[in-house]
Scaffold this active site. Structure first.
Site, PDB file in Angstrom:
ATOM      1  N   ASP A 145       0.844  -1.192   0.000  1.00 44.26           N
ATOM      2  CA  ASP A 145       0.000   0.000   0.000  1.00 44.26           C
ATOM      3  C   ASP A 145       0.882   1.245   0.000  1.00 44.26           C
ATOM      4  O   ASP A 145       1.995   1.227   0.530  1.00 44.26           O
ATOM      5  CB  ASP A 145      -0.894  -0.010   1.241  1.00 44.26           C
ATOM      6  CG  ASP A 145      -1.937   1.085   1.203  1.00 44.26           C
ATOM      7  OD1 ASP A 145      -3.037   0.805   0.702  1.00 44.26           O
ATOM      8  OD2 ASP A 145      -1.653   2.212   1.651  1.00 44.26           O
ATOM      9  N   HIS A 148      -7.108  -5.923   2.581  1.00 41.77           N
ATOM     10  CA  HIS A 148      -6.007  -5.278   3.295  1.00 41.77           C
ATOM     11  C   HIS A 148      -5.238  -6.307   4.123  1.00 41.77           C
ATOM     12  O   HIS A 148      -5.849  -7.131   4.807  1.00 41.77           O
ATOM     13  CB  HIS A 148      -6.552  -4.207   4.250  1.00 41.77           C
ATOM     14  CG  HIS A 148      -7.399  -3.167   3.575  1.00 41.77           C
ATOM     15  ND1 HIS A 148      -6.964  -1.882   3.349  1.00 41.77           N
ATOM     16  CD2 HIS A 148      -8.649  -3.230   3.058  1.00 41.77           C
ATOM     17  CE1 HIS A 148      -7.912  -1.200   2.738  1.00 41.77           C
ATOM     18  NE2 HIS A 148      -8.952  -1.991   2.552  1.00 41.77           N
ATOM     19  N   TYR A 182     -14.367   1.141  -5.481  1.00 46.17           N
ATOM     20  CA  TYR A 182     -15.273   0.014  -5.671  1.00 46.17           C
ATOM     21  C   TYR A 182     -14.745  -1.013  -6.662  1.00 46.17           C
ATOM     22  O   TYR A 182     -15.386  -1.325  -7.660  1.00 46.17           O
ATOM     23  CB  TYR A 182     -16.678   0.529  -6.022  1.00 46.17           C
ATOM     24  CG  TYR A 182     -17.294   1.224  -4.826  1.00 46.17           C
ATOM     25  CD1 TYR A 182     -17.992   0.490  -3.869  1.00 46.17           C
ATOM     26  CD2 TYR A 182     -17.112   2.589  -4.605  1.00 46.17           C
ATOM     27  CE1 TYR A 182     -18.520   1.098  -2.744  1.00 46.17           C
ATOM     28  CE2 TYR A 182     -17.632   3.208  -3.477  1.00 46.17           C
ATOM     29  CZ  TYR A 182     -18.336   2.458  -2.550  1.00 46.17           C
ATOM     30  OH  TYR A 182     -18.848   3.053  -1.430  1.00 46.17           O
ATOM     31  N   LEU A 194     -13.040  -4.752  -5.725  1.00 52.51           N
ATOM     32  CA  LEU A 194     -12.801  -5.504  -4.492  1.00 52.51           C
ATOM     33  C   LEU A 194     -11.314  -5.654  -4.194  1.00 52.51           C
ATOM     34  O   LEU A 194     -10.528  -6.017  -5.068  1.00 52.51           O
ATOM     35  CB  LEU A 194     -13.449  -6.891  -4.549  1.00 52.51           C
ATOM     36  CG  LEU A 194     -13.516  -7.565  -3.159  1.00 52.51           C
ATOM     37  CD1 LEU A 194     -14.702  -7.028  -2.367  1.00 52.51           C
ATOM     38  CD2 LEU A 194     -13.598  -9.075  -3.279  1.00 52.51           C
ATOM     39  N   HIS A 195     -10.935  -5.363  -2.954  1.00 57.64           N
ATOM     40  CA  HIS A 195      -9.544  -5.481  -2.524  1.00 57.64           C
ATOM     41  C   HIS A 195      -9.514  -5.884  -1.057  1.00 57.64           C
ATOM     42  O   HIS A 195     -10.480  -5.685  -0.325  1.00 57.64           O
ATOM     43  CB  HIS A 195      -8.793  -4.164  -2.757  1.00 57.64           C
ATOM     44  CG  HIS A 195      -9.433  -2.968  -2.116  1.00 57.64           C
ATOM     45  ND1 HIS A 195     -10.558  -2.356  -2.627  1.00 57.64           N
ATOM     46  CD2 HIS A 195      -9.116  -2.277  -1.000  1.00 57.64           C
ATOM     47  CE1 HIS A 195     -10.893  -1.333  -1.859  1.00 57.64           C
ATOM     48  NE2 HIS A 195     -10.038  -1.263  -0.848  1.00 57.64           N
ATOM     49  N   HIS A 249     -12.729  -3.570   3.738  1.00 62.15           N
ATOM     50  CA  HIS A 249     -13.448  -2.398   4.240  1.00 62.15           C
ATOM     51  C   HIS A 249     -14.857  -2.377   3.669  1.00 62.15           C
ATOM     52  O   HIS A 249     -15.066  -2.708   2.510  1.00 62.15           O
ATOM     53  CB  HIS A 249     -12.759  -1.099   3.776  1.00 62.15           C
ATOM     54  CG  HIS A 249     -11.616  -0.685   4.633  1.00 62.15           C
ATOM     55  ND1 HIS A 249     -10.675   0.230   4.211  1.00 62.15           N
ATOM     56  CD2 HIS A 249     -11.260  -1.035   5.888  1.00 62.15           C
ATOM     57  CE1 HIS A 249      -9.789   0.413   5.177  1.00 62.15           C
ATOM     58  NE2 HIS A 249     -10.111  -0.347   6.193  1.00 62.15           N
ATOM     59  N   TYR A 250     -15.809  -1.942   4.513  1.00 64.95           N
ATOM     60  CA  TYR A 250     -17.110  -1.572   3.995  1.00 64.95           C
ATOM     61  C   TYR A 250     -17.566  -0.347   4.765  1.00 64.95           C
ATOM     62  O   TYR A 250     -17.648  -0.415   5.983  1.00 64.95           O
ATOM     63  CB  TYR A 250     -18.142  -2.700   4.137  1.00 64.95           C
ATOM     64  CG  TYR A 250     -19.378  -2.390   3.341  1.00 64.95           C
ATOM     65  CD1 TYR A 250     -19.376  -2.529   1.962  1.00 64.95           C
ATOM     66  CD2 TYR A 250     -20.525  -1.909   3.964  1.00 64.95           C
ATOM     67  CE1 TYR A 250     -20.492  -2.201   1.218  1.00 64.95           C
ATOM     68  CE2 TYR A 250     -21.642  -1.580   3.215  1.00 64.95           C
ATOM     69  CZ  TYR A 250     -21.620  -1.733   1.850  1.00 64.95           C
ATOM     70  OH  TYR A 250     -22.719  -1.400   1.101  1.00 64.95           O
TER      71      TYR A 250
END
Lengths: 339, 339
Positions: free
Chosen positions: A207, A281, A276, A278-279, A270-271
């Site tokens: 990241d 972490h 948008y 999909l990934h 995350h949500y």
């Protein structure tokens, strides 16, 4: 490396959900930073002593940072706005001994048994404050740094269909930078692992928030190859092989490259996500990464178990997330009478 | 109020799960603190300048704190161990203007467009470091402040029955302080709300970590009246009325007393909890409370939905939590070959 902007974004993120498209902002910041490094010290010094303070926009007692709105008389003789960001700096191990020996004052505050507390006043050279100036600042800058109220939303599947999904579609966020990575048009040298399967494959990259200098704040992202899964809300049993690949291969790749075993990783989605596509972490467990709190993060292993038990879990269940008062999606929920 | 210990425990908690029975420790700390306040300044000042540093036990770049092991020559002429905790202090709004005007030096680091960053060197009186000394310190103190590896456990229901439950039962943690609150033998004046029903009732009290001076770090705890629910693992559909009472009445009581609406609260349970009498945490959403991250916190609304859909959810599903390397439960999982 001199980092002109990243501490600000990190401090900002401590207050609530990340602003949308944060990664793109960070890319811009990286570019700005590169420019700043190329020619440091060329600008006129900012007249710090003559700033008139207007208000404290936000402060963080935990992180020892303050965001201040001030005004200065500009070159034209007109007053203009500025944002000042003050942040105390971390202790440097090699300076601690000097701090103890060369302090300019020591005041006992309280003592009890084996415990005592003091106020220690260090010499200026051991007591740096990182100061960032945004000048001239616009109203948008002031709003960005102002403490915003955060509201919790409990989104049902109907809310998603009626409010969130139409909002996402209306925004047409660009995720070209994701496609550039998947197509090796950008950051190809940063890829840590790739599974090229167009359906169940993914790419693992560090990241941008992680400079890779130390493992304490390790942070990687897995981006899926397929382009039709926006978020947790789209996940069904069809995606189980993909999710299991990310979990298994992601852990293996990080253990191999960085020597950090899977039991020391927090692996989650995350949500709402920042973008948008999909990934997933991957962060060091000992690092309190922004966005790892319960109102935003969903452990990948829980997601897999949820979908394995009920393929329509994420098309059935309510999901909680927080929105800042200035986020347009909050307004949509308010208009729908759902907040 | 002078707080001799709380900042330390907060900093310590940033690194991983809370030590067990933390609330009891905090009660002890409160008592120590009361003692310290009664007679500040009576102890011999600690010979800070003559400390020989041994090692950095831990530091937090985010919180600007450092935990150091040092040695000093004691009264007897023998060397003895000490722990020094240094923490930079938050900015005080009323001092910011003075900081800008009276700095002793300002160095431009980088400039680009409207952004510039500086190193600012403040005068000593505007640059306090909170310094806490533990002296003489034992090996146990050194261990307490040493950075510990944290490991993630994925506990199946079988793991719970075979490893965790026997461990909890063997420890016979005292939760007398909880019973004292429920029976009004202690803290009766601190109760914010009570539902006296022996089966579906609870008591809501401010957490010891919250001093009630400001709403930013609001923190309350709901303790259930019944004494046969240890943790999330015991929850079934039978407890739905209790959980719904806590959610509904807890939000109402906090809105009424503190003016904070339910949409600005994070309401959750811990697994593993600090003590095995079921309780629910209410924290300000804008406050990154320790223990609110995804590997420990479970939103009460999710718990209710999980059990409403599958009464045996928490007797069936795997749960994730983190353990510090020095926690005995980790050893049990290691002995069972589960880590």
């Amino acid at each position: 490396a001199v980092s002109a902007l990243s501490p600000l974004s990190r401090a900002a993120m401590a207050e609530g959900p990340e602003p949308k498209r944060r990664r793109e902002e960070e890319k811009e910041a990286e570019e700005e930073k590169a420019g700043a490094e190329a020619a440091p010290g060329t600008a006129e010094p900012f007249p710090l002593r003559s700033v008139r303070l207007r208000r404290l926009l936000r402060d963080s007692a935990r992180e020892k940072a303050a965001f201040v709105h001030g005004r200065v008389v500009g070159a034209s003789g007109e007053e203009a706005d500025a944002v000042l960001i003050l942040e105390k700096t971390p202790f440097r191990e090699e300076q601690i001994e000097a701090l103890l020996r060369e302090h300019t004052g020591l005041q006992l505050q309280a003592a009890n048994d084996i415990y005592s507390t003091y106020r220690l006043y260090p010499p200026p050279r051991l007591s740096e404050i990182k100061t960032t100036v945004v000048y001239p600042a616009t109203e948008k800058h002031l709003q960005k740094y102002l403490r915003q109220e955060v509201h919790l939303i409990r989104e049902t599947w109907e809310d998603y269909q009626n409010i969130t999904l139409p909002f996402i579609q209306s925004q047409s966020f660009s995720i070209q930078w994701v496609y550039n990575i998947l197509e090796k048009k950008a950051e190809a040298d940063r890829i840590i692992h790739e599974n090229p399967d167009p359906c169940d494959g993914f790419v693992l990259v560090p990241d941008f928030k992680w400079n890779q200098n130390q493992l304490e704040d390790l942070y990687l992202i897995a981006l899926i190859q397929r382009r039709d899964v926006k978020s947790l809300r789209d996940i069904t049993a069809e995606h189980l092989p993909l999710l299991r690949n990310i979990l298994q291969e992601g852990k293996e790749a990080i253990a191999k490259r960085f020597g950090v075993p899977g039991s020391r990783l927090r692996i989650y989605l995350h949500y709402q996500p920042s973008y948008y596509h999909l990934h997933v972490h991957f962060t060091a467990l000992g690092y309190e990464a922004p966005g790892s709190s319960v109102e935003r993060a969903h452990l990948l292993e829980d997601v897999i178990d949820n979908v394995a038990q009920d393929p329509a879990h994420y098309q059935r269940r309510a999901l909680t997330f927080a929105l800042r008062a200035d986020e347009p999606l909050l307004q949509k929920f308010q208009e729908a009478g759902r907040v």
